[in-house]
Design an enzyme around this catalytic site. Structure first.
Site, PDB file in Angstrom:
ATOM      1  N   ARG A  32       0.817  -1.216   0.000  1.00 25.11           N
ATOM      2  CA  ARG A  32       0.000   0.000   0.000  1.00 25.11           C
ATOM      3  C   ARG A  32       0.853   1.270   0.000  1.00 25.11           C
ATOM      4  O   ARG A  32       0.448   2.292  -0.562  1.00 25.11           O
ATOM      5  CB  ARG A  32      -0.935  -0.025   1.217  1.00 25.11           C
ATOM      6  N   LEU A  58      -7.574   7.329  -0.708  1.00 24.09           N
ATOM      7  CA  LEU A  58      -7.380   5.883  -0.758  1.00 24.09           C
ATOM      8  C   LEU A  58      -8.087   5.277   0.446  1.00 24.09           C
ATOM      9  O   LEU A  58      -7.811   5.651   1.593  1.00 24.09           O
ATOM     10  CB  LEU A  58      -5.885   5.560  -0.724  1.00 24.09           C
ATOM     11  N   SER A  59      -9.008   4.351   0.208  1.00 25.73           N
ATOM     12  CA  SER A  59      -9.806   3.770   1.290  1.00 25.73           C
ATOM     13  C   SER A  59      -8.950   2.959   2.253  1.00 25.73           C
ATOM     14  O   SER A  59      -7.879   2.468   1.893  1.00 25.73           O
ATOM     15  CB  SER A  59     -10.903   2.870   0.705  1.00 25.73           C
ATOM     16  N   PRO A  60      -9.418   2.785   3.502  1.00 23.84           N
ATOM     17  CA  PRO A  60      -8.690   1.975   4.478  1.00 23.84           C
ATOM     18  C   PRO A  60      -8.535   0.528   4.003  1.00 23.84           C
ATOM     19  O   PRO A  60      -9.370   0.029   3.237  1.00 23.84           O
ATOM     20  CB  PRO A  60      -9.571   2.058   5.731  1.00 23.84           C
TER      21      PRO A  60
END
Length: 207
Positions: A32, A58-60
């Site tokens: 990530r 950016l999503s978790p």
């Protein structure tokens, strides 16, 4: 070199109910931190959203893992992703399925994502600049469709691009929802509350 933050993230996801080994393996392979600015590397594996270009986020990790697991992916699947964003989710999907077709409304995000894919050796994807609300009619049908942004109503046009037996996962009216398409009907499952940024209309002209 083993990245301790990445290993901790994978273990945390297992503890939170992510049991699909293909999803976990893909998230282990696609680091990530390489999809955010270096400024945010210390938080790259934390359970939080992170800013990206063009005012996007950016999503978790758990959100990404849950949505991917709900797709019930197989290697032979042809998948449509609405919203390439940083490219992180695209990279994960490309490690699991045969081909990812992704639609993104920001040209800048496409350029940045392609640079990251090249640096990380990520293939099996095609990105199109366009309005994701309309899907990718020229490439239908798709075995799976994923929306990385939220909707207010059922995405009828995208459901129409599913193959028989296909599944679409999206956040609709703040609920993670899965649509399963049989030959004569569509089954809808409301899974649990989830919030994502709302889908944006059109193609960006400035970025």
């Amino acid at each position: 070199m083993i990245d301790p933050g990445l290993i901790d993230m994978i273990m945390r996801l297992r503890g939170r109910g992510i049991s699909d080994n293909a999803v976990l393996r893909a998230m282990e392979l696609v680091a990530r931190k390489h999809f955010v600015e270096q400024t945010y590397w210390n938080a790259a594996y934390d359970e939080q959203s992170l800013p990206t270009s063009c005012g996007q986020t950016l999503s978790p990790p758990l959100t990404i893992a849950l949505m991917t697991q709900m797709l019930e992916l197989s290697p032979e699947h042809k998948l449509l992703e609405i919203g390439t964003g940083s490219g992180y989710h695209t990279g994960i999907l490309s490690k699991i399925v045969k081909r990812v077709y992704s639609v993104e409304r920001y040209k800048q995000l496409i350029r940045e994502a392609e640079d990251r894919f090249k640096a990380q050796g990520i293939t099996s994807h095609v990105i199109r600049y366009g309005d994701g609300r309309y899907g990718w009619g020229g490439q239908k049908p798709f075995d799976r469709i994923l929306l990385t942004c939220a909707l207010r109503a059922e995405p009828a046009m995208l459901i129409d691009q599913l193959a028989p037996g296909g599944k679409l996962v999206a956040v609709v009216d703040d609920q993670l929802t899965r649509y399963s398409k049989a030959r004569t009907k569509v089954t809808v499952e409301t899974l649990f509350p989830l919030q994502l940024p709302m889908i944006e209309a059109g193609k960006s002209k400035a970025l």
